[in-house]
Write an enzyme that holds these catalytic residues in place. Structure first.
Site, PDB file in Angstrom:
ATOM      1  N   HIS A 366       0.807  -1.220   0.000  1.00 39.90           N
ATOM      2  CA  HIS A 366       0.000   0.000   0.000  1.00 39.90           C
ATOM      3  C   HIS A 366       0.841   1.270   0.000  1.00 39.90           C
ATOM      4  O   HIS A 366       0.308   2.357   0.145  1.00 39.90           O
ATOM      5  CB  HIS A 366      -0.883   0.046   1.253  1.00 39.90           C
ATOM      6  N   LYS A 667     -16.264   5.922  -3.416  1.00 40.71           N
ATOM      7  CA  LYS A 667     -17.549   6.101  -2.720  1.00 40.71           C
ATOM      8  C   LYS A 667     -18.260   7.343  -3.241  1.00 40.71           C
ATOM      9  O   LYS A 667     -19.473   7.333  -3.467  1.00 40.71           O
ATOM     10  CB  LYS A 667     -17.325   6.216  -1.207  1.00 40.71           C
TER      11      LYS A 667
HETATM   12  C1  LIG Z   1     -13.174   5.192   2.645  1.00 41.52           C
HETATM   13  C2  LIG Z   1     -12.684   5.718   3.925  1.00 41.52           C
HETATM   14  C3  LIG Z   1     -11.383   6.198   4.035  1.00 41.52           C
HETATM   15  C4  LIG Z   1     -10.433   6.242   2.867  1.00 41.52           C
HETATM   16  O1  LIG Z   1     -10.566   7.488   2.236  1.00 41.52           O
HETATM   17  P1  LIG Z   1      -9.504   8.010   1.177  1.00 41.52           P
HETATM   18  O2  LIG Z   1     -10.178   9.226   0.635  1.00 41.52           O
HETATM   19  O3  LIG Z   1      -9.349   6.954   0.144  1.00 41.52           O
HETATM   20  O4  LIG Z   1      -8.262   8.316   1.925  1.00 41.52           O
HETATM   21  C5  LIG Z   1     -10.957   6.695   5.249  1.00 41.52           C
HETATM   22  N1  LIG Z   1     -11.764   6.709   6.318  1.00 41.52           N
HETATM   23  C6  LIG Z   1     -13.031   6.256   6.249  1.00 41.52           C
HETATM   24  C7  LIG Z   1     -13.884   6.305   7.468  1.00 41.52           C
HETATM   25  C8  LIG Z   1     -13.528   5.745   5.059  1.00 41.52           C
HETATM   26  O5  LIG Z   1     -14.786   5.279   5.017  1.00 41.52           O
END
Ligand SMILES: *Cc1c(COP(=O)(O)O)cnc(C)c1O
Length: 822
Positions: A366, A667
């Site tokens: 990662h 998302k």
């Molecule tokens: C999806 C998610 C992340 C990851 O977000 P990025 O924008 O990809 O860094 C971090 N925290 C929560 C609570 C999430 O649901």
């Protein structure tokens, strides 16, 4: 938008049974009538009712796995950011509508019941959430895949903002118990630390390992069922808890010294699984972290092998029946631990143990930044894990023999490929040498790994490198978080097939110019924005306008993610609005959320700056509500479920080459936001997916330096923040505002940018970013065009479902087949 009940008679029957179970459960659990129960008791009752359905399938699933001897996947991750489970379990069981009706009969509101559940915040951010999405997708696809992690007593801290600053409160998430866990003391495992390890010659001349005086910690599993979507699969998330050894409570006839030792031992043991480490990129002064890693990995691997052997299968066939996946390097010690078990406990020869281990283990990287790759001091490692260290030395000795054969006389190569270098154990190297697959998490990331971060290993063994672009579960992030949008998609397509086959979201491409559809889509976005506005009013006491553009950046606060660039641009735009008569803008609400690691000064200063700018801007009547700024406290999975669906603009602005993939971007996309982003991580693939006819940026806005440019600046060292400051008026203006008192004193950030030479090119990209915002507003003015872009994003987001990702892992890395439970 009431969903059509597929079959009314069947639904009635289901509801009747559910209602009876619910009432009976309440009586058994509380010995009282329903109307006497508190909201939390109602929640627990609903959860317990759901567990009755789950446990029936869990038993069936375990039986099928035992009998059919199909290959099992174990996904090891030091974090699982699960969030709440009641809603997703009900959705997956197909019970949500029925239970909503049942509760309605008692004047109870299911959405209120959901709120009673604490988030299982056993993770920091993206990496932990990925693991959670993956186990959801494995269960959905009938894959026998299980999670392995730690049952932290305290999850990631709860964030409060006090006077603009982040304050950390311990997250005592277990205080009312965790409804979904099953303690399994009979499946406890001993994990050994410290002591002396050596080989002893036996009378018959053979060598036997002796581990003298170890400190033995008992690992007790707490199992959490992982419910498949509309199928009978229930997999297992096994969370390990550290406890004192079985014979501990024997206090008879002890000296003071012995009592003291016992207490020290108890303190040590109980500290192992107490805290999640609140930093997901760098680790300092952290022996306890290594203890956690070995604790979870050893317990996990031992229990896998023990269970495997119990089924009667041959140890020699283990790699055909077991796949162990390690999510980042934290469980990389699994390589040595599996070797230890095979050799010391099952008496296998090195070469056979090695073949089994390599074929069993696979690793996901990662991290691009080489300095963030995990290493441990040999001294610490050896003292803590003497036997495991012996094995690592031997693995490395044999590995380097091969390396020297490949590259005779090339000491540089030997160094670069060695697991042990300069007194450190390199965990990524251990994972690569001891596994059969290494994957990155987005195309650009996997390419950078091959070209730079892991280049020497790529040259050494190119075939093991591959890409698996991340994904998110559309069940939680679309169906659960945005039921209105899901309903619109159902109605538009006249089918719910996309629930099971998210790639079929692409059927929506036929509607991206359909005006009635777009009108509905617009209404739903507005509805979700009203929801978020209500949340903000309640929690921030700020009134925001749902008709303004909701421009959102939520994620961990980190320099490379560049929240600082976002707020600097806002400062610039605010000044234009105030002082440039010719400037106008579409009303915009800038929304931030995210936690900073407690010791991460620059991240915390960034939060303070965001709140200082918000304070000033939000109270400036002269700009007539054209701009509002909100920092949402305590961002996590459940708050995310309110936030992601409400976005018009998704801020994905990391320095190109730095964000391995990102999943927040997916998302947002799936909920119809337009990405304003750099060519980084999965943004590149999002752009490709929504590119439109000529593969351009038709339905997203891309700006900023490209990864090649960033990497080339690093190589040549030719970037100067000071030159940028002197040559760019916009940059100079906002930089001066950091120190002239406009928002208070932010010399910290000023110095960070100038003296740190703007390591993440915030100043360099600022103008291009400002252009991006103008472009967003230009497009937003065209209402229909914007909605088409929004629809294009949803229609092409199916490929970012973790169902797709998991199928790729299953087919290309694990070689496992679905096991249908009937
Ligand atoms: C999806 C998610 C992340 C990851 O977000 P990025 O924008 O990809 O860094 C971090 N925290 C929560 C609570 C999430 O649901």
């Amino acid at each position: 938008m009431a969903k059509k009940k597929v079959n009314d008679a069947e639904f009635k029957k289901l509801k009747e049974k559910l209602k009876n179970r619910f009432i009976a459960t309440a009586h058994i659990m509380w010995g009282r009538e329903l109307d006497e129960l508190t909201e939390n008791e109602i929640y627990q009752t609903v959860a317990a009712t759901a567990k009755q359905y789950i446990s029936e399938n869990w038993i069936k699933t375990n039986k099928a796995y035992m009998e059919r001897e199909e290959k099992q996947i174990y996904y090891f991750s030091i974090e699982f950011l699960m969030g709440r489970l009641l809603k997703s379990n009900l959705i997956n069981l197909g019970l949500e509508e029925a239970i909503r009706d049942v509760l309605g009969d008692f004047k109870l509101d299911l959405d209120k019941v959901y709120e009673e559940e604490p988030d299982a915040g056993l993770g920091n951010g993206g990496l932990g959430r990925l693991a959670a999405c993956f186990i959801d997708s494995m269960a959905a696809h009938h894959l026998p895949g299980h999670g392995c992690s730690i049952r932290y007593q305290y999850g990631l801290f709860e964030q409060k903002i006090i006077n603009g600053n982040q304050v950390e409160i311990p997250d005592n998430w277990l205080k009312n118990g965790f409804a979904w866990e099953y303690r399994k003391p009979d499946k406890a495992i001993d994990v050994k630390f410290y002591g002396n390890a050596y080989m002893k010659e036996m009378p018959d001349g053979s060598l036997k390992l002796v581990h003298e005086d170890p400190m033995v910690v008992m690992a007790v599993p707490y199992d959490v069922p992982v419910v498949g979507y509309h199928n009978s699969t229930v997999n297992n998330l096994r969370l390990w808890n550290a406890e004192v050894n079985r014979d501990f409570s024997d206090y008879g006839y002890l000296t003071q010294e012995q009592i003291r030792q016992k207490n020290d031992y108890r303190n040590f043991v109980e500290s192992i699984t107490r805290y999640l480490y609140p930093d997901d990129s760098t680790w300092e002064g952290r022996k306890m972290r290594l203890i956690q890693e070995y604790f979870m990995t050893s317990a996990g691997v031992q229990s896998i092998v023990r269970h495997y052997v119990k089924t009667g299968m041959k140890i020699h066939d283990l790699s055909q029946k077991i796949a162990i996946h390690i999510n980042d390097t934290h469980p990389a010690v699994a390589v040595a631990e599996l070797m230890r078990i095979l050799i010391d406990e099952y008496g296998l020869e090195w070469s056979e143990a090695w073949a089994i281990t390599k074929n069993t283990i696979a690793y996901t990287n990662h991290t691009i930044m080489p300095e963030a790759l995990e290493t441990w001091p040999v001294d610490m490692f050896k003292e803590l894990l003497p036997r495991v260290y012996m094995i690592i030395e031997e693995i490395n000795r044999r590995h380097l023999e091969d390396v020297r054969e490949r590259y005779p006389g090339n000491d540089a190569k030997v160094q670069a490929l060695s697991i042990l270098e300069n007194g450190m154990v390199h965990m990524a190297r251990l994972a690569i040498v001891g596994g059969h697959s290494v994957n990155g998490v987005a195309k650009i990331h996997s390419d950078i790994l091959k070209a730079s971060t892991l280049h020497d290993f790529y040259e050494y063994n190119p075939k093991m490198f591959n890409n698996k672009t991340n994904g998110i579960t559309h069940r939680r992030w679309l169906m659960g978080a945005n039921p209105e949008l899901a309903g619109l998609i159902d109605d538009t397509l006249g089918s719910r097939r996309w629930h099971r086959y998210p790639e079929q979201l692409d059927l929506l491409n036929d509607y991206v110019n359909d005006k009635p559809f777009l009108a509905e889509l617009g209404k739903i976005k507005h509805l979700r924005k009203e929801h978020l506005a209500k949340y903000i009013l309640e929690h921030n006491l700020i009134k925001v306008n749902p008709d303004s553009i909701f421009d959102i950046q939520v994620k961990r606060i980190h320099s490379y993610k560049r929240q600082l660039m976002n707020i600097l641009h806002i400062m610039y735009q605010y000044d234009l609005l105030k002082n440039d008569k010719g400037y106008d803008m579409i009303p915009t609400t800038y929304i931030f959320g995210g936690k900073a690691a407690p010791g991460y000064y620059i991240a915390k200063e960034t939060i303070r700056l965001i709140n200082a700018v918000a304070e000033k801007v939000n109270n400036d009547r002269s700009i007539k509500d054209k701009m509002k700024i909100v920092f949402i406290e305590n961002f996590g999975v459940s708050i995310g479920e309110i936030v992601y669906p409400a976005a018009d603009v998704s801020e994905q602005i990391s320095t190109a080459s730095k964000e391995a993939s990102g999943t927040g971007n997916m998302k947002f996309m799936m909920n119809g936001a337009i990405t304003l982003g750099t060519m980084d991580g999965a943004n590149v693939e999002i752009r490709e997916a929504v590119g439109g006819d000529h593969g351009g940026d038709d339905h997203c806005v891309i700006f900023g330096l490209r990864a090649e440019e960033v990497l080339s600046y690093y190589m040549t060292g030719s970037y100067s923040a000071w030159d940028e400051y002197n040559s760019n008026e916009m940059v100079r203006f906002v930089m001066n505002q950091l120190i002239d008192g406009t928002y208070g004193d932010f010399r910290s950030l000023y110095d960070y940018l100038i003296h740190g030479n703007d390591e993440f090119f915030i100043l360099k990209d600022l103008s291009s970013y400002a252009w991006g915002h103008e472009e967003i507003m230009r497009r937003y003015k065209n209402k229909l065009g914007w909605l088409t872009s929004s629809a294009m994003n949803i229609a092409n987001s199916g490929q970012f479902s973790s169902d797709r990702t998991i199928d790729e892992y299953a087919n290309e890395i694990w070689h496992v087949k679905p096991v249908r439970i009937s």
